[in-house]
Motif scaffolding. Structure first.
Motif, PDB file in Angstrom:
ATOM      1  N   ILE A   1       0.856  -1.185   0.000  1.00 49.58           N
ATOM      2  CA  ILE A   1       0.000   0.000   0.000  1.00 49.58           C
ATOM      3  C   ILE A   1       0.889   1.231   0.000  1.00 49.58           C
ATOM      4  O   ILE A   1       1.644   1.467   0.944  1.00 49.58           O
ATOM      5  CB  ILE A   1      -0.932   0.009   1.217  1.00 49.58           C
ATOM      6  CG1 ILE A   1      -1.792  -1.258   1.219  1.00 49.58           C
ATOM      7  CG2 ILE A   1      -1.805   1.253   1.219  1.00 49.58           C
ATOM      8  CD1 ILE A   1      -2.662  -1.405   2.426  1.00 49.58           C
ATOM      9  N   GLY A   2       0.806   2.003  -1.068  1.00 52.69           N
ATOM     10  CA  GLY A   2       1.655   3.180  -1.198  1.00 52.69           C
ATOM     11  C   GLY A   2       2.990   2.809  -1.808  1.00 52.69           C
ATOM     12  O   GLY A   2       3.422   1.654  -1.783  1.00 52.69           O
ATOM     13  N   ASN A   3       3.656   3.797  -2.361  1.00 51.61           N
ATOM     14  CA  ASN A   3       4.956   3.586  -2.990  1.00 51.61           C
ATOM     15  C   ASN A   3       5.796   4.831  -2.792  1.00 51.61           C
ATOM     16  O   ASN A   3       5.437   5.907  -3.241  1.00 51.61           O
ATOM     17  CB  ASN A   3       4.797   3.300  -4.487  1.00 51.61           C
ATOM     18  CG  ASN A   3       6.100   2.894  -5.139  1.00 51.61           C
ATOM     19  OD1 ASN A   3       7.089   2.656  -4.459  1.00 51.61           O
ATOM     20  ND2 ASN A   3       6.106   2.818  -6.449  1.00 51.61           N
TER      21      ASN A   3
ATOM     22  N   ASN B   1       6.080   6.526  -0.213  1.00 51.97           N
ATOM     23  CA  ASN B   1       5.344   7.457   0.644  1.00 51.97           C
ATOM     24  C   ASN B   1       4.620   8.560  -0.135  1.00 51.97           C
ATOM     25  O   ASN B   1       4.317   9.616   0.396  1.00 51.97           O
ATOM     26  CB  ASN B   1       6.277   8.106   1.680  1.00 51.97           C
ATOM     27  CG  ASN B   1       6.781   7.105   2.692  1.00 51.97           C
ATOM     28  OD1 ASN B   1       6.126   6.106   2.953  1.00 51.97           O
ATOM     29  ND2 ASN B   1       7.947   7.361   3.252  1.00 51.97           N
ATOM     30  N   ARG B   2       4.324   8.332  -1.399  1.00 52.84           N
ATOM     31  CA  ARG B   2       3.674   9.372  -2.191  1.00 52.84           C
ATOM     32  C   ARG B   2       2.197   9.082  -2.430  1.00 52.84           C
ATOM     33  O   ARG B   2       1.393   9.996  -2.517  1.00 52.84           O
ATOM     34  CB  ARG B   2       4.396   9.533  -3.535  1.00 52.84           C
ATOM     35  CG  ARG B   2       5.769  10.151  -3.420  1.00 52.84           C
ATOM     36  CD  ARG B   2       6.275  10.533  -4.802  1.00 52.84           C
ATOM     37  NE  ARG B   2       6.502   9.371  -5.637  1.00 52.84           N
ATOM     38  CZ  ARG B   2       7.673   8.751  -5.735  1.00 52.84           C
ATOM     39  NH1 ARG B   2       8.702   9.173  -5.035  1.00 52.84           N
ATOM     40  NH2 ARG B   2       7.817   7.702  -6.523  1.00 52.84           N
ATOM     41  N   THR B   3       1.824   7.839  -2.578  1.00 52.37           N
ATOM     42  CA  THR B   3       0.439   7.508  -2.873  1.00 52.37           C
ATOM     43  C   THR B   3      -0.021   6.377  -1.966  1.00 52.37           C
ATOM     44  O   THR B   3       0.773   5.750  -1.273  1.00 52.37           O
ATOM     45  CB  THR B   3       0.281   7.069  -4.342  1.00 52.37           C
ATOM     46  OG1 THR B   3       0.987   5.834  -4.542  1.00 52.37           O
ATOM     47  CG2 THR B   3       0.836   8.115  -5.287  1.00 52.37           C
ATOM     48  N   GLU B   4      -1.330   6.120  -1.994  1.00 54.23           N
ATOM     49  CA  GLU B   4      -1.903   5.010  -1.241  1.00 54.23           C
ATOM     50  C   GLU B   4      -2.378   3.913  -2.184  1.00 54.23           C
ATOM     51  O   GLU B   4      -3.247   3.126  -1.835  1.00 54.23           O
ATOM     52  CB  GLU B   4      -3.068   5.516  -0.381  1.00 54.23           C
ATOM     53  CG  GLU B   4      -2.636   6.388   0.785  1.00 54.23           C
ATOM     54  CD  GLU B   4      -1.789   5.632   1.796  1.00 54.23           C
ATOM     55  OE1 GLU B   4      -2.104   4.460   2.064  1.00 54.23           O
ATOM     56  OE2 GLU B   4      -0.815   6.209   2.304  1.00 54.23           O
ATOM     57  N   ALA B   5      -1.817   3.863  -3.386  1.00 51.91           N
ATOM     58  CA  ALA B   5      -2.216   2.849  -4.357  1.00 51.91           C
ATOM     59  C   ALA B   5      -1.746   1.473  -3.899  1.00 51.91           C
ATOM     60  O   ALA B   5      -0.740   1.332  -3.204  1.00 51.91           O
ATOM     61  CB  ALA B   5      -1.637   3.181  -5.728  1.00 51.91           C
ATOM     62  N   GLU B   6      -2.481   0.446  -4.306  1.00 58.01           N
ATOM     63  CA  GLU B   6      -2.136  -0.934  -3.972  1.00 58.01           C
ATOM     64  C   GLU B   6      -1.443  -1.576  -5.164  1.00 58.01           C
ATOM     65  O   GLU B   6      -1.912  -1.475  -6.295  1.00 58.01           O
ATOM     66  CB  GLU B   6      -3.397  -1.715  -3.597  1.00 58.01           C
ATOM     67  CG  GLU B   6      -4.091  -1.157  -2.358  1.00 58.01           C
ATOM     68  CD  GLU B   6      -5.363  -1.905  -2.020  1.00 58.01           C
ATOM     69  OE1 GLU B   6      -5.746  -2.804  -2.815  1.00 58.01           O
ATOM     70  OE2 GLU B   6      -5.987  -1.607  -0.992  1.00 58.01           O
ATOM     71  N   ASN B   7      -0.320  -2.245  -4.895  1.00 57.16           N
ATOM     72  CA  ASN B   7       0.474  -2.811  -5.974  1.00 57.16           C
ATOM     73  C   ASN B   7       1.213  -4.037  -5.470  1.00 57.16           C
ATOM     74  O   ASN B   7       1.371  -4.237  -4.268  1.00 57.16           O
ATOM     75  CB  ASN B   7       1.473  -1.766  -6.489  1.00 57.16           C
ATOM     76  CG  ASN B   7       1.834  -1.994  -7.951  1.00 57.16           C
ATOM     77  OD1 ASN B   7       1.979  -3.133  -8.390  1.00 57.16           O
ATOM     78  ND2 ASN B   7       1.976  -0.916  -8.701  1.00 57.16           N
TER      79      ASN B   7
END
Length: 224
Positions: free
Chosen positions: A90-92, A94-100
């Motif tokens: 979750i996050g990449n 510390n810039r987004t909360e996208a899941e990857n």
């Protein structure tokens, strides 16, 4: 570079010789730098839980330590899970909360320093899941060369994911009408257990205790 240096020497071209010597010197210094710091960088992970539930977010902490006398610039960490049906980041950076299924982070390590990175994750299916890969990449200050730190895959963390535990909305006593009276009713109460008899109060016929009624010669109801 050595070939350019030889050609420049034979041709008598001073700029070519100077440029070739400069590039060769920088390349050698870059290699020396990477060899000097690669064995001085250590890492370990910490996870403060035994298990987690499906879709429950949790944190894994990666501790990096630079024990050399040289600063490390643009140290890169790349982590990957097998697929989205096991683990998600979750996050990449510390810039987004996208899941990857991949996580990447870069940082600088001053000499004799230590830093901790928090990686936010969640499990998407039950079972024991592990990162599929972890790349720790060292780069020289001029970004001419890079070196990957070696490790054994067995030391990567394993995450135990259990089925999600559903929360019960209400466990309070509920009021039920028993004849002319309201009584508190609990979900833990076994209504089929008869504890005695009581005066009949216009309950349903199925609540009448017929054996006690015949014995006492008056209508008695079951008491639960």
């Amino acid at each position: 570079m050595v070939i350019l240096l030889i050609i420049g020497s034979l041709s008598g071209s001073i700029p070519v010789v100077f440029f070739s010597a400069l590039v060769l010197t920088v390349s050698v210094l870059s290699s020396v730098y990477l060899r000097a710091v690669q064995n001085k960088v250590t890492w370990r992970y910490e996870k403060y839980f035994e298990s987690t539930s499906i879709d429950e977010c949790f944190d894994v902490f990666i501790e990096l330590k630079n024990e050399s006398f040289f600063p490390i610039f643009n140290f890169t960490i790349d982590i990957e899970s097998r697929n989205e049906k096991e683990l998600l980041f979750i996050g990449n950076d510390n810039r987004t909360e996208a899941e990857n299924t991949m996580y990447s982070f870069s940082l600088d390590l001053p000499p004799k320093s230590q830093k901790t990175i928090k990686v936010k994750m969640k499990g998407t299916s039950r079972g024991h899941h592990q990162w599929s890969s972890l790349n720790l990449l060292l780069t020289d200050p001029l970004k001419l060369q890079s070196k990957r730190l070696e490790y054994q895959k067995e030391i990567l963390p394993v995450f135990k994911v259990i089925p999600k535990i559903q929360k019960l909305k209400d466990l309070k006593l509920k009021s039920l009408l028993q004849g002319f009276k309201n009584t508190n009713h609990s979900i833990f109460l076994d209504e089929t257990g008869i504890v005695g008899t009581k005066e009949y109060e216009n309950e349903s016929f199925r609540h009448i205790h017929w054996l006690a009624t015949a014995k006492e010669n008056k209508l008695l109801a079951k008491k639960y």
